[in-house]
Design a protein around this motif. Structure first.
Motif, short mmCIF file in Angstrom:
data_model
loop_
_atom_site.label_atom_id
_atom_site.label_comp_id
_atom_site.label_asym_id
_atom_site.label_seq_id
_atom_site.Cartn_x
_atom_site.Cartn_y
_atom_site.Cartn_z
N HIS A 1 0.79 -1.15 -0.09
CA HIS A 1 0.01 0.08 -0.08
C HIS A 1 0.66 1.19 0.05
N LEU A 2 1.80 1.28 0.85
CA LEU A 2 2.90 2.40 0.67
C LEU A 2 3.46 2.41 -0.68
N ALA A 3 3.96 1.47 -0.96
CA ALA A 3 4.77 1.43 -2.44
C ALA A 3 3.85 1.88 -3.33
N ARG A 4 2.42 1.42 -3.46
CA ARG A 4 1.34 1.74 -4.68
C ARG A 4 1.21 3.30 -4.64
N ALA A 5 1.24 3.91 -3.28
CA ALA A 5 0.87 5.08 -3.12
C ALA A 5 2.01 6.11 -3.70
N LEU A 6 3.28 5.61 -3.87
CA LEU A 6 4.38 6.23 -4.39
C LEU A 6 4.63 5.90 -5.87
N SER A 7 4.44 4.91 -6.34
CA SER A 7 4.73 4.38 -7.65
C SER A 7 3.26 4.41 -8.71
N GLY A 8 2.32 3.99 -8.17
CA GLY A 8 1.01 3.80 -8.99
C GLY A 8 0.83 2.39 -9.00
N PRO A 9 -0.16 2.19 -9.69
CA PRO A 9 -0.66 0.33 -9.90
C PRO A 9 0.41 -0.34 -10.91
N ASP A 10 1.20 0.22 -11.45
CA ASP A 10 2.25 -0.32 -12.79
C ASP A 10 3.08 -1.21 -11.82
N HIS A 11 2.81 -2.68 -11.96
CA HIS A 11 3.55 -3.38 -11.19
C HIS A 11 5.07 -3.61 -11.63
N ARG A 12 5.37 -3.03 -12.66
CA ARG A 12 6.89 -2.94 -13.31
C ARG A 12 7.60 -1.92 -12.28
N TRP A 13 6.78 -1.07 -11.74
CA TRP A 13 7.45 -0.04 -10.76
C TRP A 13 7.15 -0.44 -9.21
N LEU A 14 5.75 -0.89 -9.14
CA LEU A 14 5.44 -1.45 -7.97
C LEU A 14 6.31 -2.39 -7.09
N LEU A 15 7.00 -3.43 -7.87
CA LEU A 15 7.65 -4.59 -7.19
C LEU A 15 9.14 -3.91 -6.62
N PRO A 16 9.67 -3.19 -7.53
CA PRO A 16 10.98 -2.63 -6.85
C PRO A 16 10.68 -1.56 -5.76
N PHE A 17 9.56 -0.93 -5.95
CA PHE A 17 9.29 0.11 -4.56
C PHE A 17 8.83 -0.75 -3.38
N SER A 18 8.25 -1.83 -3.73
CA SER A 18 7.88 -2.62 -2.47
C SER A 18 9.21 -3.47 -2.09
N ALA A 19 10.13 -3.76 -2.81
CA ALA A 19 11.37 -4.34 -2.33
C ALA A 19 12.22 -3.44 -1.39
N LEU A 20 12.27 -2.32 -1.76
CA LEU A 20 13.19 -1.14 -0.97
C LEU A 20 12.20 -0.89 0.07
N LEU A 21 11.12 -0.57 0.08
CA LEU A 21 10.45 -0.32 1.25
C LEU A 21 10.10 -1.44 2.52
N GLY A 22 10.12 -2.49 1.86
CA GLY A 22 10.07 -3.73 2.63
C GLY A 22 11.34 -3.99 3.47
N ALA A 23 12.53 -3.46 2.88
CA ALA A 23 13.79 -3.62 3.56
C ALA A 23 13.94 -2.50 4.74
N ALA A 24 13.61 -1.23 4.12
CA ALA A 24 13.75 -0.35 4.98
C ALA A 24 12.70 -0.57 6.31
N LEU A 25 11.56 -0.73 6.13
CA LEU A 25 10.61 -0.86 7.02
C LEU A 25 11.12 -1.90 8.13
N LEU A 26 11.44 -2.93 7.58
CA LEU A 26 11.70 -4.25 8.63
C LEU A 26 13.14 -3.84 9.48
#
Length: 334
Positions: free
Chosen positions: A267-292
């Protein structure tokens, strides 16, 4: 947010710097704070001091596990929400987490497995078997695997395995102790040698996730549209489930059941990248590592000189987020 989406490469670079800062904080902060000069010396020119031992033997492996698990669960959460079309979905919805728990407890109960380096592979195998079972059950009907059938099959398998785990841990004290520690979710106390064994599975899962992104974008338009665009629905689903299994299986087997991370991050990544999974997945990877890593560092700060496990910190963060998500007047549509 619209302005951020127009500058997605710059935002992605900013997230990479955020991960770097979180990793640096993870290496520096603990029961004993190590200054940046001490960290630099420990990494490049260790001399056997106490700070060198703390940084190289304890905090570096812990940070590496945080990077690996955060990246894997962030991407797996985005895939799970995309394939089930459910904004409340996380990797555990597809039975992966409970499959890992059941196999670990079963190995301890039946074979007397005690070492983490052994029972962690039972957990990974259990995650694989559970996800395959969910996919087979979800695709058994005439329409094949759909978001609804996958979610229902995952819920059924999760409930069944949870009951079996509860029964086994009541019969075996050792299994209960191991399961209780694993269920809390933690980055500390993990064998650094496991990283080399788990890394290939995570890298393969990330590769499959990137290959799955165009198919997920097409599925978001509807299965009929996706078919008309030349996508094979069953293959897209299979690749996605395989990626979720590899990523989640590796993360939960090593670090335990880290709840809410796979729910929050997309959800955090989608707010920054939009719904395009080509961008959503890299955003989710970085946000997941930073949040954890940020949750792990916060757990060390709030209970010094002790610490709160990162799984507890994620629950404290994720609970209010989940409630806010459910109470939104206009829920996110996937």
């Amino acid at each position: 947010m619209a302005a951020l989406r127009r500058h997605r490469p710059a935002v992605l670079l900013g997230l990479a710097l955020l991960v770097l800062l979180a990793a640096l904080a993870s290496v520096m902060i603990g029961a004993r704070t190590v200054p940046p000069a001490g960290v630099w010396s420990a990494l490049l020119a260790p001399s056997g001091t106490e700070e060198d031992i703390v940084v190289r033997s304890l905090r570096l492996p812990r940070t590496a596990f945080g990077l690996l698990a955060g990246t894997a669960l962030g991407v797996a959460g985005a895939l799970a929400q995309g394939h089930t079309r459910n904004p409340l979905a996380d990797p555990g919805l597809l039975g992966v987490t409970q499959g890992a728990a059941f196999a670990m407890v079963l190995g301890i109960f039946t074979l007397g497995v005690t070492g983490m380096g052994t029972y962690i592979w039972f957990g990974f195998a259990g995650a694989l078997v559970a996800s395959v079972l969910v996919f087979v059950l979800g695709g058994a009907g005439r329409g094949g695997a759909t978001p609804l059938t996958l979610a229902l099959a995952g819920a059924a398998v999760t409930a069944g395995l949870h009951g079996l785990v509860a029964g086994l841990v009541l019969l075996d004290r050792q299994a209960m102790d191991t399961y209780r520690f694993w269920q809390a979710g933690a980055l500390a106390g993990r064998d650094a040698g496991l990283l080399a064994g788990l890394l290939p599975f995570v890298l393969l899962g990330l590769l499959l996730a990137l290959l799955n992104a165009p198919g997920l974008n097409a599925l978001a338009l509807g299965e009929d549209v996706a078919r008309s665009l030349g996508h094979r629905i069953w293959l897209t689903r299979a690749v996605g489930i395989a990626a979720i299994t590899l990523l989640t299986g590796a993360a939960v087997a090593a670090c335990g059941a880290l709840a809410f991370l796979g729910l929050i991050v997309p959800h955090l990544a989608r707010a920054l990248s939009g719904p395009d999974h080509r961008w959503l997945l890299p955003f989710s990877a970085l946000l997941g590592a930073a949040l954890l890593l940020a949750a792990d560092v916060t757990g060390r700060l709030v209970a010094r000189p002790g610490e709160l496990e990162v799984g507890i910190m994620l629950a404290l963060i994720g609970g209010p987020f989940f409630i806010a998500l459910v109470r939104r007047r206009k829920p996110v549509r996937l």
